[in-house]
Write an enzyme that holds these catalytic residues in place. Structure first.
Site, PDB file in Angstrom:
ATOM      1  N   LYS A  67      31.324  -3.302  36.461  1.00  0.00           N
ATOM      2  CA  LYS A  67      32.624  -2.611  36.482  1.00  0.00           C
ATOM      3  C   LYS A  67      33.459  -2.909  35.240  1.00  0.00           C
ATOM      4  O   LYS A  67      34.244  -2.076  34.808  1.00  0.00           O
ATOM      5  CB  LYS A  67      33.421  -3.014  37.726  1.00  0.00           C
ATOM      6  CG  LYS A  67      32.982  -2.293  38.981  1.00  0.00           C
ATOM      7  CD  LYS A  67      34.096  -2.324  40.017  1.00  0.00           C
ATOM      8  CE  LYS A  67      33.711  -1.601  41.287  1.00  0.00           C
ATOM      9  NZ  LYS A  67      34.737  -1.715  42.316  1.00  0.00           N
ATOM     10  N   LYS A  86      23.158   3.934  41.941  1.00  0.00           N
ATOM     11  CA  LYS A  86      23.572   4.183  43.326  1.00  0.00           C
ATOM     12  C   LYS A  86      24.551   5.367  43.391  1.00  0.00           C
ATOM     13  O   LYS A  86      25.282   5.628  42.431  1.00  0.00           O
ATOM     14  CB  LYS A  86      24.175   2.920  43.957  1.00  0.00           C
ATOM     15  CG  LYS A  86      25.518   2.523  43.425  1.00  0.00           C
ATOM     16  CD  LYS A  86      26.149   1.410  44.266  1.00  0.00           C
ATOM     17  CE  LYS A  86      27.531   1.120  43.711  1.00  0.00           C
ATOM     18  NZ  LYS A  86      28.315   0.149  44.413  1.00  0.00           N
ATOM     19  N   LYS A 104      31.423   6.865  44.091  1.00  0.00           N
ATOM     20  CA  LYS A 104      32.628   7.694  43.981  1.00  0.00           C
ATOM     21  C   LYS A 104      32.997   7.923  42.517  1.00  0.00           C
ATOM     22  O   LYS A 104      33.636   8.900  42.177  1.00  0.00           O
ATOM     23  CB  LYS A 104      33.822   6.962  44.614  1.00  0.00           C
ATOM     24  CG  LYS A 104      33.714   6.701  46.095  1.00  0.00           C
ATOM     25  CD  LYS A 104      34.789   5.690  46.517  1.00  0.00           C
ATOM     26  CE  LYS A 104      34.608   5.246  47.947  1.00  0.00           C
ATOM     27  NZ  LYS A 104      35.425   4.068  48.283  1.00  0.00           N
TER      28      LYS A 104
HETATM   29  P1  AMP Z   1      33.179   0.996  48.655  1.00  0.00           P
HETATM   30  O1  AMP Z   1      33.435   2.454  48.689  1.00  0.00           O
HETATM   31  O2  AMP Z   1      32.647   0.514  47.348  1.00  0.00           O
HETATM   32  O3  AMP Z   1      34.320   0.201  49.163  1.00  0.00           O
HETATM   33  O4  AMP Z   1      31.992   0.765  49.691  1.00  0.00           O
HETATM   34  C1  AMP Z   1      32.180   0.816  51.086  1.00  0.00           C
HETATM   35  C2  AMP Z   1      30.892   0.494  51.796  1.00  0.00           C
HETATM   36  O5  AMP Z   1      29.895   1.492  51.505  1.00  0.00           O
HETATM   37  C3  AMP Z   1      30.258  -0.841  51.388  1.00  0.00           C
HETATM   38  O6  AMP Z   1      29.693  -1.454  52.524  1.00  0.00           O
HETATM   39  C4  AMP Z   1      29.177  -0.454  50.420  1.00  0.00           C
HETATM   40  O7  AMP Z   1      28.129  -1.398  50.390  1.00  0.00           O
HETATM   41  C5  AMP Z   1      28.716   0.861  51.009  1.00  0.00           C
HETATM   42  N1  AMP Z   1      28.146   1.736  49.956  1.00  0.00           N
HETATM   43  C6  AMP Z   1      28.796   2.251  48.884  1.00  0.00           C
HETATM   44  N2  AMP Z   1      27.966   2.990  48.135  1.00  0.00           N
HETATM   45  C7  AMP Z   1      26.759   2.948  48.743  1.00  0.00           C
HETATM   46  C8  AMP Z   1      25.470   3.514  48.460  1.00  0.00           C
HETATM   47  N3  AMP Z   1      25.278   4.312  47.403  1.00  0.00           N
HETATM   48  N4  AMP Z   1      24.451   3.250  49.309  1.00  0.00           N
HETATM   49  C9  AMP Z   1      24.638   2.463  50.415  1.00  0.00           C
HETATM   50  N5  AMP Z   1      25.817   1.895  50.731  1.00  0.00           N
HETATM   51  C10 AMP Z   1      26.861   2.126  49.916  1.00  0.00           C
END
Ligand code: AMP
Ligand code: TRP
Length: 334
Positions: free
Chosen positions: A114, A198, A201
């Site tokens: 990041k 991955k 967003k």
């Molecule tokens: P975040 O939006 O980064 O706060 O992620 C929220 C949750 O979604 C966390 O548990 C992440 O590990 C999961 N997550 C985010 N992106 C992915 C992805 N591409 N594949 C699987 N899990 C994800």
């Protein structure tokens, strides 16, 4: 809070939730609430470790809560709230900043990703982000943490911090060592454009992800345009090792059809990827578009969402204050 096991997880309010969030996290949040006490937090303090436009941030907090409810979280059953509304998160984070080690943080790969090439310019908050995440979990003495595979390293750090606190302050078992609950099959949903990254967003191209608020048309177009392979679908997973985009589509199909990889390969082997894509798009449309429509509906009633957050904050704060009282005492704070 009656049962012994306690689930905690957080999602950042940084815009569109997508299929990765859904399969990696939200869907598991929903199934866990049947058997365990669960606390689900919209982690706005984590979001501001990179600059957020204040109006956008507010909007995204509500959108994340709406997504929680639309996927099936029940605010009467689980505690749903936003992190900054319970000040104990920030207070415990400070204490844990003093327990956690610089050497531990230096190993965190998410910071490296990041912060990019100019790390001197990253916020201090981004660097100590994992300590705040440990505080989120330990503030409630949570035992289980459902997350996608990208958060595994942060979870391990939370365990190290819990253990060091217990050792330093001679209070064995005071903080339980939180266990990650990472989905077995698609722990990491990859980008539809580049199977080595991955789904995220922040990826520039919207064609790289399926958003929970995408229309049926968007979903079908995105799946059709997803990178795959010109050869036919093989009958074994090993042949897909060097074809991450094709493997990703198969994995998503397996997950969304609730079928094992072996069965999917039996169904699909010898067929073109266009066949898989048609089937996958149909399944995604039927699972995701009702969620998107529900999110739109919920967003029209902000006061209902505010009520959910208020109720959640009150419940969370009671547990947090009780635990903080003991934590302050352990540390010697008056
Ligand atoms: P975040 O939006 O980064 O706060 O992620 C929220 C949750 O979604 C966390 O548990 C992440 O590990 C999961 N997550 C985010 N992106 C992915 C992805 N591409 N594949 C699987 N899990 C994800
Ligand atoms: N860091 C997590 C992510 O980006 C979000 C998060 C913050 C979290 N605090 C947490 C996840 C506590 C689980 C538990 O996905």
């Amino acid at each position: 809070m009656s049962k012994k096991k306690l689930v905690f997880s957080g999602v950042q309010p940084t815009g569109n939730l997508h299929l990765g969030n859904y399969l990696g996290a939200l869907r598991n949040f929903v199934s866990l609430q049947k058997d365990m006490d669960c606390i689900y937090c919209v982690v706005d303090l984590h979001a501001i470790t990179t600059f957020q436009n204040p109006d956008e941030l507010r909007k995204n907090v509500f959108e994340t809560v709406a997504s929680f409810i639309a996927t099936g979280l029940d605010p009467d059953n689980s505690i749903i709230f936003n992190q900054s509304s319970v000040s104990g998160h920030a207070e415990l984070a400070w204490i844990l900043n003093c327990v956690s080690r610089i050497g531990w943080l230096n190993r965190m790969t998410q910071f490296k990703d990041k912060a990019g090439s100019d790390k001197e310019k990253a916020s201090v908050g981004l660097y100590i982000y994992p300590n705040l995440m440990a505080a989120d979990i330990l503030l409630y003495k949570a035992t289980h943490v459902p997350v996608g595979a990208d958060q595994k390293q942060h979870l391990e750090l939370s365990r190290d911090i819990a253990q060091k606190f217990n050792n330093d302050f001679k209070c064995k078992d005071f903080f339980p060592l939180p266990e990650p609950l990472i989905p077995k099959n698609v722990s990491r949903v990859m980008s539809l454009r580049d199977g080595t990254k991955k789904m995220s967003k922040s990826e520039e191209s919207d064609y790289s992800r399926i958003n929970l608020r995408d229309t049926a048309d968007d979903i079908t177009k995105k799946v059709k345009k997803a990178k795959s392979d010109s050869e036919q679908i093989p009958d074994n997973i090993k042949s897909l090792e060097k074809k991450p985009e094709a493997l990703n589509l198969i994995n998503i199909y397996s997950e969304i059809s609730k079928n094992t990889l072996d069965n999917v390969l039996i169904e699909m082997s010898g067929k073109e990827y266009s066949y898989l894509k048609t089937k996958l798009a149909e399944l995604l449309v039927s699972e995701i578009t009702p969620v998107g429509k529900e999110i739109e509906k919920l967003l029209k009633d902000r006061s209902h969402l505010e009520q959910i957050l208020k109720k959640g904050r009150e419940k969370a704060n009671i547990i947090a204050e009780e635990n903080l009282k003991n934590i302050r005492e352990k540390v010697g704070l008056i």
